[in-house]
Motif scaffolding. Sequence first.
Motif, PDB file in Angstrom:
ATOM      1  N   SER A  25       0.866  -1.165   0.000  1.00  0.00           N
ATOM      2  CA  SER A  25       0.000   0.000   0.000  1.00  0.00           C
ATOM      3  C   SER A  25       0.900   1.211   0.000  1.00  0.00           C
ATOM      4  O   SER A  25       1.816   1.301   0.806  1.00  0.00           O
ATOM      5  CB  SER A  25      -0.901   0.006   1.237  1.00  0.00           C
ATOM      6  N   GLY A  26       0.651   2.109  -0.919  1.00  0.00           N
ATOM      7  CA  GLY A  26       1.549   3.229  -1.094  1.00  0.00           C
ATOM      8  C   GLY A  26       2.242   3.126  -2.441  1.00  0.00           C
ATOM      9  O   GLY A  26       2.129   2.124  -3.143  1.00  0.00           O
ATOM     10  N   ASP A  27       2.963   4.135  -2.767  1.00  0.00           N
ATOM     11  CA  ASP A  27       3.583   4.223  -4.088  1.00  0.00           C
ATOM     12  C   ASP A  27       4.892   3.443  -4.138  1.00  0.00           C
ATOM     13  O   ASP A  27       5.871   3.814  -3.493  1.00  0.00           O
ATOM     14  CB  ASP A  27       3.831   5.697  -4.432  1.00  0.00           C
ATOM     15  N   THR A  28       4.879   2.357  -4.901  1.00  0.00           N
ATOM     16  CA  THR A  28       6.099   1.579  -5.113  1.00  0.00           C
ATOM     17  C   THR A  28       6.468   1.538  -6.585  1.00  0.00           C
ATOM     18  O   THR A  28       7.272   0.720  -7.013  1.00  0.00           O
ATOM     19  CB  THR A  28       5.932   0.142  -4.598  1.00  0.00           C
ATOM     20  N   ASP A  29       5.862   2.415  -7.364  1.00  0.00           N
ATOM     21  CA  ASP A  29       5.992   2.351  -8.815  1.00  0.00           C
ATOM     22  C   ASP A  29       7.443   2.410  -9.283  1.00  0.00           C
ATOM     23  O   ASP A  29       7.811   1.734 -10.229  1.00  0.00           O
ATOM     24  CB  ASP A  29       5.215   3.517  -9.425  1.00  0.00           C
ATOM     25  N   ARG A  30       8.268   3.200  -8.621  1.00  0.00           N
ATOM     26  CA  ARG A  30       9.660   3.334  -9.049  1.00  0.00           C
ATOM     27  C   ARG A  30      10.610   2.561  -8.147  1.00  0.00           C
ATOM     28  O   ARG A  30      11.827   2.654  -8.307  1.00  0.00           O
ATOM     29  CB  ARG A  30      10.042   4.809  -9.051  1.00  0.00           C
ATOM     30  N   ASN A  31      10.032   1.816  -7.216  1.00  0.00           N
ATOM     31  CA  ASN A  31      10.860   1.105  -6.238  1.00  0.00           C
ATOM     32  C   ASN A  31      11.221  -0.299  -6.689  1.00  0.00           C
ATOM     33  O   ASN A  31      10.427  -0.975  -7.341  1.00  0.00           O
ATOM     34  CB  ASN A  31      10.114   0.982  -4.907  1.00  0.00           C
ATOM     35  N   TRP A  32      12.394  -0.734  -6.285  1.00  0.00           N
ATOM     36  CA  TRP A  32      12.715  -2.145  -6.373  1.00  0.00           C
ATOM     37  C   TRP A  32      11.948  -2.855  -5.263  1.00  0.00           C
ATOM     38  O   TRP A  32      11.646  -2.286  -4.213  1.00  0.00           O
ATOM     39  CB  TRP A  32      14.213  -2.367  -6.164  1.00  0.00           C
ATOM     40  N   MET A  33      11.630  -4.121  -5.537  1.00  0.00           N
ATOM     41  CA  MET A  33      11.043  -4.984  -4.511  1.00  0.00           C
ATOM     42  C   MET A  33      11.878  -6.251  -4.451  1.00  0.00           C
ATOM     43  O   MET A  33      12.400  -6.705  -5.481  1.00  0.00           O
ATOM     44  CB  MET A  33       9.588  -5.313  -4.820  1.00  0.00           C
ATOM     45  N   ALA A  34      11.988  -6.798  -3.265  1.00  0.00           N
ATOM     46  CA  ALA A  34      12.835  -7.968  -3.096  1.00  0.00           C
ATOM     47  C   ALA A  34      12.264  -8.911  -2.050  1.00  0.00           C
ATOM     48  O   ALA A  34      11.512  -8.497  -1.165  1.00  0.00           O
ATOM     49  CB  ALA A  34      14.244  -7.541  -2.690  1.00  0.00           C
ATOM     50  N   ALA A  96      10.533  -6.592   0.798  1.00  0.00           N
ATOM     51  CA  ALA A  96      11.036  -5.261   1.081  1.00  0.00           C
ATOM     52  C   ALA A  96      10.959  -4.416  -0.178  1.00  0.00           C
ATOM     53  O   ALA A  96      10.985  -4.938  -1.293  1.00  0.00           O
ATOM     54  CB  ALA A  96      12.477  -5.336   1.576  1.00  0.00           C
ATOM     55  N   THR A  97      10.886  -3.115   0.005  1.00  0.00           N
ATOM     56  CA  THR A  97      10.869  -2.216  -1.142  1.00  0.00           C
ATOM     57  C   THR A  97      11.638  -0.958  -0.823  1.00  0.00           C
ATOM     58  O   THR A  97      11.722  -0.520   0.321  1.00  0.00           O
ATOM     59  CB  THR A  97       9.419  -1.886  -1.557  1.00  0.00           C
ATOM     60  N   GLY A  98      12.230  -0.393  -1.859  1.00  0.00           N
ATOM     61  CA  GLY A  98      12.983   0.828  -1.677  1.00  0.00           C
ATOM     62  C   GLY A  98      13.395   1.395  -3.016  1.00  0.00           C
ATOM     63  O   GLY A  98      13.376   0.703  -4.042  1.00  0.00           O
ATOM     64  N   PHE A  99      13.784   2.657  -3.000  1.00  0.00           N
ATOM     65  CA  PHE A  99      14.256   3.326  -4.218  1.00  0.00           C
ATOM     66  C   PHE A  99      15.768   3.176  -4.284  1.00  0.00           C
ATOM     67  O   PHE A  99      16.495   3.751  -3.474  1.00  0.00           O
ATOM     68  CB  PHE A  99      13.866   4.803  -4.193  1.00  0.00           C
ATOM     69  N   LEU A 100      16.225   2.372  -5.215  1.00  0.00           N
ATOM     70  CA  LEU A 100      17.646   2.098  -5.353  1.00  0.00           C
ATOM     71  C   LEU A 100      18.228   2.904  -6.490  1.00  0.00           C
ATOM     72  O   LEU A 100      17.644   3.019  -7.560  1.00  0.00           O
ATOM     73  CB  LEU A 100      17.876   0.610  -5.612  1.00  0.00           C
ATOM     74  N   THR A 101      19.402   3.462  -6.264  1.00  0.00           N
ATOM     75  CA  THR A 101      20.079   4.193  -7.323  1.00  0.00           C
ATOM     76  C   THR A 101      21.104   3.324  -8.037  1.00  0.00           C
ATOM     77  O   THR A 101      21.519   3.635  -9.152  1.00  0.00           O
ATOM     78  CB  THR A 101      20.775   5.441  -6.754  1.00  0.00           C
ATOM     79  N   ASN A 102      21.515   2.254  -7.392  1.00  0.00           N
ATOM     80  CA  ASN A 102      22.440   1.298  -8.001  1.00  0.00           C
ATOM     81  C   ASN A 102      21.659   0.041  -8.320  1.00  0.00           C
ATOM     82  O   ASN A 102      21.172  -0.644  -7.427  1.00  0.00           O
ATOM     83  CB  ASN A 102      23.593   0.992  -7.032  1.00  0.00           C
ATOM     84  N   TRP A 103      21.577  -0.277  -9.616  1.00  0.00           N
ATOM     85  CA  TRP A 103      20.730  -1.379 -10.048  1.00  0.00           C
ATOM     86  C   TRP A 103      21.513  -2.648 -10.307  1.00  0.00           C
ATOM     87  O   TRP A 103      21.193  -3.430 -11.201  1.00  0.00           O
ATOM     88  CB  TRP A 103      19.961  -0.989 -11.306  1.00  0.00           C
ATOM     89  N   ASN A 113      19.552  -1.292   1.920  1.00  0.00           N
ATOM     90  CA  ASN A 113      19.119  -0.400   0.844  1.00  0.00           C
ATOM     91  C   ASN A 113      17.606  -0.319   0.705  1.00  0.00           C
ATOM     92  O   ASN A 113      17.090   0.477  -0.065  1.00  0.00           O
ATOM     93  CB  ASN A 113      19.723  -0.856  -0.489  1.00  0.00           C
ATOM     94  N   TYR A 114      16.911  -1.179   1.450  1.00  0.00           N
ATOM     95  CA  TYR A 114      15.444  -1.217   1.356  1.00  0.00           C
ATOM     96  C   TYR A 114      14.831  -0.529   2.571  1.00  0.00           C
ATOM     97  O   TYR A 114      15.149  -0.856   3.711  1.00  0.00           O
ATOM     98  CB  TYR A 114      14.965  -2.667   1.234  1.00  0.00           C
ATOM     99  N   GLU A 115      13.953   0.415   2.296  1.00  0.00           N
ATOM    100  CA  GLU A 115      13.419   1.265   3.347  1.00  0.00           C
ATOM    101  C   GLU A 115      12.224   0.644   4.068  1.00  0.00           C
ATOM    102  O   GLU A 115      12.046   0.858   5.272  1.00  0.00           O
ATOM    103  CB  GLU A 115      12.995   2.611   2.745  1.00  0.00           C
ATOM    104  N   TYR A 116      11.410  -0.090   3.342  1.00  0.00           N
ATOM    105  CA  TYR A 116      10.173  -0.610   3.921  1.00  0.00           C
ATOM    106  C   TYR A 116      10.177  -2.133   3.895  1.00  0.00           C
ATOM    107  O   TYR A 116      10.586  -2.750   2.905  1.00  0.00           O
ATOM    108  CB  TYR A 116       8.961  -0.091   3.148  1.00  0.00           C
TER     109      TYR A 116
END
Length: 127
Positions: A25-34, A96-103, A113-116
């Motif tokens: 729930s919430g915006d994960t559109d640009r986030n990596w998920m793992a 987990a999900t987070g906005f990663l700059t290194n892919w 690296n994952y915030e949530y």
Amino acid sequence: QVHLMESGGGSVQAGDSLTLSCVASGDTDRNWMAGFRQGPGNDREAVAAISGGGTITFYSDSAKGRVTISRDKAKNTMYLQMENLNPEETALYSCATGFLTNWGQPSVFTAENYEYWGQGTQVTVSS
């Protein structure tokens, strides 16, 4: 703020398959998920990761060939399909999900690296 809820865990026999779901729930559109897991007495380890667009995936060596990670953007849900499970894979599985700059690796497999994080779902594999 993002909240994650895992489901699909349970008790299975060795060789069985299981699909875990992680609803965000919430915006994960640009986030990596793992998907990560932590077994009894073990450190937390990454299983697989998927980019925001769902086009880039990474798998741990133990997961390659047996695990498929995917995400349904419309449902804001990530899936972890696991096949031919073995008892050593008994663990609490968390997403987990987070906005990663290194892919690349090891970035996508680094928990910090994952915030949530979700609370996890238990998978128990019996021999």
